[in-house]
Each structure stands twice: as C-alpha cells, then as structure tokens.
Scaffold this motif. Structure first.
Motif, PDB file in Angstrom:
ATOM      1  N   ILE A 203       8.113  -1.971 -76.992  1.00  0.00           N
ATOM      2  CA  ILE A 203       7.581  -3.151 -77.679  1.00  0.00           C
ATOM      3  C   ILE A 203       8.056  -4.422 -76.986  1.00  0.00           C
ATOM      4  CG2 ILE A 203       7.666  -4.481 -79.809  1.00  0.00           C
ATOM      5  CD1 ILE A 203       7.735  -1.863 -81.354  1.00  0.00           C
ATOM      6  N   GLU A 204       9.334  -4.489 -76.640  1.00  0.00           N
ATOM      7  CA  GLU A 204       9.872  -5.678 -75.991  1.00  0.00           C
ATOM      8  C   GLU A 204       9.185  -5.943 -74.654  1.00  0.00           C
ATOM      9  OE1 GLU A 204      11.906  -7.882 -77.021  1.00  0.00           O
ATOM     10  OE2 GLU A 204      12.895  -6.994 -78.751  1.00  0.00           O
ATOM     11  N   TYR A 207       4.804  -6.378 -75.723  1.00  0.00           N
ATOM     12  CA  TYR A 207       4.294  -7.048 -76.922  1.00  0.00           C
ATOM     13  C   TYR A 207       3.171  -8.036 -76.621  1.00  0.00           C
ATOM     14  CZ  TYR A 207       6.969 -11.175 -75.523  1.00  0.00           C
ATOM     15  OH  TYR A 207       7.451 -12.251 -74.840  1.00  0.00           O
ATOM     16  N   SER A 208       3.136  -8.587 -75.398  1.00  0.00           N
ATOM     17  CA  SER A 208       2.123  -9.583 -75.053  1.00  0.00           C
ATOM     18  C   SER A 208       0.796  -8.956 -74.643  1.00  0.00           C
ATOM     19  CB  SER A 208       2.625 -10.489 -73.924  1.00  0.00           C
ATOM     20  OG  SER A 208       2.943  -9.740 -72.768  1.00  0.00           O
ATOM     21  N   LEU A 243       5.868  -4.231 -84.146  1.00  0.00           N
ATOM     22  CA  LEU A 243       5.195  -4.973 -83.089  1.00  0.00           C
ATOM     23  C   LEU A 243       4.920  -6.414 -83.526  1.00  0.00           C
ATOM     24  CD1 LEU A 243       3.784  -5.088 -80.333  1.00  0.00           C
ATOM     25  CD2 LEU A 243       1.725  -4.148 -81.425  1.00  0.00           C
ATOM     26  N   ASN A 244       4.390  -6.586 -84.736  1.00  0.00           N
ATOM     27  CA  ASN A 244       4.129  -7.935 -85.247  1.00  0.00           C
ATOM     28  C   ASN A 244       5.415  -8.734 -85.397  1.00  0.00           C
ATOM     29  OD1 ASN A 244       1.312  -8.180 -85.493  1.00  0.00           O
ATOM     30  ND2 ASN A 244       1.307  -6.946 -87.349  1.00  0.00           N
ATOM     31  N   VAL A 246       8.166  -8.512 -83.579  1.00  0.00           N
ATOM     32  CA  VAL A 246       8.592  -8.985 -82.266  1.00  0.00           C
ATOM     33  C   VAL A 246       7.690 -10.125 -81.803  1.00  0.00           C
ATOM     34  CG1 VAL A 246       8.818  -8.359 -79.831  1.00  0.00           C
ATOM     35  CG2 VAL A 246       9.683  -6.819 -81.592  1.00  0.00           C
ATOM     36  N   ARG A 247       6.387  -9.983 -82.011  1.00  0.00           N
ATOM     37  CA  ARG A 247       5.453 -11.036 -81.599  1.00  0.00           C
ATOM     38  C   ARG A 247       5.737 -12.353 -82.335  1.00  0.00           C
ATOM     39  NH1 ARG A 247      -0.118  -7.367 -81.359  1.00  0.00           N
ATOM     40  NH2 ARG A 247       0.082  -6.773 -79.152  1.00  0.00           N
ATOM     41  N   GLU A 250       8.885 -13.914 -80.923  1.00  0.00           N
ATOM     42  CA  GLU A 250       8.618 -14.571 -79.641  1.00  0.00           C
ATOM     43  C   GLU A 250       7.849 -15.865 -79.854  1.00  0.00           C
ATOM     44  OE1 GLU A 250       9.854 -13.592 -76.706  1.00  0.00           O
ATOM     45  OE2 GLU A 250      10.883 -12.016 -77.811  1.00  0.00           O
ATOM     46  N   GLY A 270       0.448 -11.963 -77.562  1.00  0.00           N
ATOM     47  CA  GLY A 270      -0.328 -10.735 -77.716  1.00  0.00           C
ATOM     48  C   GLY A 270      -1.436 -10.739 -78.741  1.00  0.00           C
TER      49      GLY A 270
END
Length: 300
Positions: A203-204, A207-208, A243-244, A246-247, A250, A270
């Motif tokens: 994921i890291e 993620y984009s 995932l959301n 981490v996004r 960021e 992302g």
C-alpha cells in the motif's frame, strides 16, 4: 504527478549529539510564537514538556502540551508546534528511526509492538497527559536520558537507545492497563505478521496507483476471500479502508506543505475522481480538504 520530495521536510538540527538513527535535543522558545511549521519525516518523534505550554498540531488535531506531558508523533505524520502565551517553553525532543525499536534483526516477534508507531495515526493516543505519565516509569526514564547526556560517559548513546525503548514499552503497557487497544490481535502468527508487513509495504509503495484487494491478494499468492478475511482479522480494517487511510494521510501532507489544488492532490494520492476524494476525506477527518487546509494554515 507531484513529486512528494518537493514538500517541506524538517531540516536536521545542528548540534545533534547522537547521529542518526537517534536524535535528541532540548527545544526552547519564547511565548506566543511558531516553533515549527507543519512538516513530516520518517522518524518517530517524542516530545516531553518541561516548562511552559505549546500547541502541537498532529494530523488535523491540536493538542496542548504542558510540563510532564508526552506527545507521540508517528512516522510520516504531519505536525507543527506553536508556543502558547505565558511562560517560556522548554521540552525534550527525541527522534528515532523505527529500526531503533527493533533488536539487531527486524524480528517478526517484535513487529506487533513496533507497527502501531510506524504508520501515521495508527497509534491510539497522541497526547499522554502528566497525570497519566506520572503513573508510569517514563519520568524516571526521561531523567536517566538527561543524565546520560549530561555525563556523556562511555556508551551513553547505547544507554539512551535502551531508555528510549523503555519509554515505548511503558506506553504500550499503559495502553494495555487502561484498556486501550492498538488495533491488532495479540495472537498473531509469524505468517500473519509477514502478511501484514507485505500488505502495508504494498500500500505504501502503490497507493498513488489503482490498487484493488484482488490484485493485492494475487501479489500475496492468496485467494481474495482468504486475504480479505485475514487483513480484517489482523488490522480491524478492510484492505480498501487501509488503502483509503494511507491515501488520506498522504493528502494531509500535501494539503499542509504544498500549494497544490484539491484536484491535483486527489490525483497525486490515487483518486481519479475529485468528488470521491473529498467525500472520503470528509468521512475520515469530518472536515473538507479545503477547510482542513485553511484551518491548518491559521492554527500553526
């Protein structure tokens, strides 16, 4: 796509007495002034108040740090500091790379204790107030760290590493004593920890880009249903929620450290649809990205 290296990152403070991966220094400030603009870094950071009080902004929230309070800032969390009116502010800053909390090798056994501090907002408590800290071994450990710095006897850097690990152990034990969970199952097998680390790393790194749970499961050589159940059981969140998460984390960095538009930020982290990004951000932070950006610029 935006290169995140363009975002402001904290500069190293001159006079660091212990070279990376550990950095400690005493920060002092006159009242009513900005000490640090919003920034982020890979290191985990601890702040321990000695005198005066400061407002510490961490990932969209403001915390008041006074004498005896402990602030925990996870790796990659956006944070900034402003000295409150009143007395001069003085506090201890401890920065360390996550690897410091591991033994010689990154053992899987230790991972479940370290991971709550390595992902932004994955630890359950940012501020431990003086009344909580006083009931732990942390004040004595802080005194030991200060004594090691003062004497600088043989092996003082190694001693400070041990004391820092003791602080994190005290925090974990405090959380367990008061019934605070860190969002992970204690009964994790080595296979579970391998899967968790592999998933977080995926994921890291991606993620984009478009990334689905099915693609993640395939990358881990697992069926979609088994992978989804395992991730939920281990972390308490679905793969999509992780995932959301981490996004959005960021996006916080870009909102507070760049002048990019909301649409550009959405694409950079992302999201192909700006409206969906805004709805996900509001769901996670209870504030729109634009209002978050404006509130951050005013508060710090």
């Amino acid at each position: 796509m935006f290169d995140q290296s363009q975002a402001y990152k904290e500069k190293k403070v001159l006079g660091n007495e212990i070279k990376q991966p550990i950095h400690c220094h005493i920060e002092q400030s006159i009242p009513d002034r900005r000490i640090a603009s919003p920034h982020f870094h890979d290191a985990i950071e601890l702040l321990y108040g000695f005198s005066g009080s400061a407002y510490v902004f961490v990932s969209g929230q403001s915390f008041r740090m006074g004498p005896g309070d402990l602030i925990i800032i996870n790796s990659q969390e956006v944070h900034g500091i402003f000295a409150e009116k009143g007395n001069d502010v003085q506090y201890l800053v401890i920065k360390l790379e996550p690897e410091v909390l591991y033994s010689t090798s990154r053992s899987l056994f230790e991972s479940k204790y370290v991971l709550p501090f390595t992902m932004a907002k994955s630890s359950p408590q940012t501020l431990l107030q003086q009344i909580e800290v006083a009931n732990t071994s942390i004040p004595e450990t802080i005194n030991n760290i200060m004594a090691e710095f003062s004497k600088q006897d043989y092996g003082f850097d190694f001693a400070i590493r041990i004391h820092i690990c003791s602080i994190f152990l005290a925090v974990l034990r405090h959380w367990r004593h008061v019934g605070i969970t860190v969002g992970m199952n204690d009964d994790l097998s080595e296979d579970d920890l391998v899967l968790m680390r592999q998933t977080f790393q995926m994921i890291e790194n991606q993620y984009s880009f478009p990334l689905t749970a099915k693609e993640a499961a395939d990358a881990c050589n697992l069926s979609y249903s088994y992978f989804s159940r395992k991730i939920k059981a281990i972390t308490g969140r679905s793969f999509t929620e992780l995932l959301n998460y981490v996004r959005i984390t960021e996006a916080e960095k870009l909102l507070t450290t760049t002048d990019l538009s909301i649409t550009d930020i959405a694409v950079s982290v992302g999201y192909t649809n700006t409206s969906y990004f805004i709805s996900q951000f509001k769901q996670a932070k209870h504030i729109s990205p634009l209002r978050f950006k404006k509130a951050t610029s005013k508060s710090i």
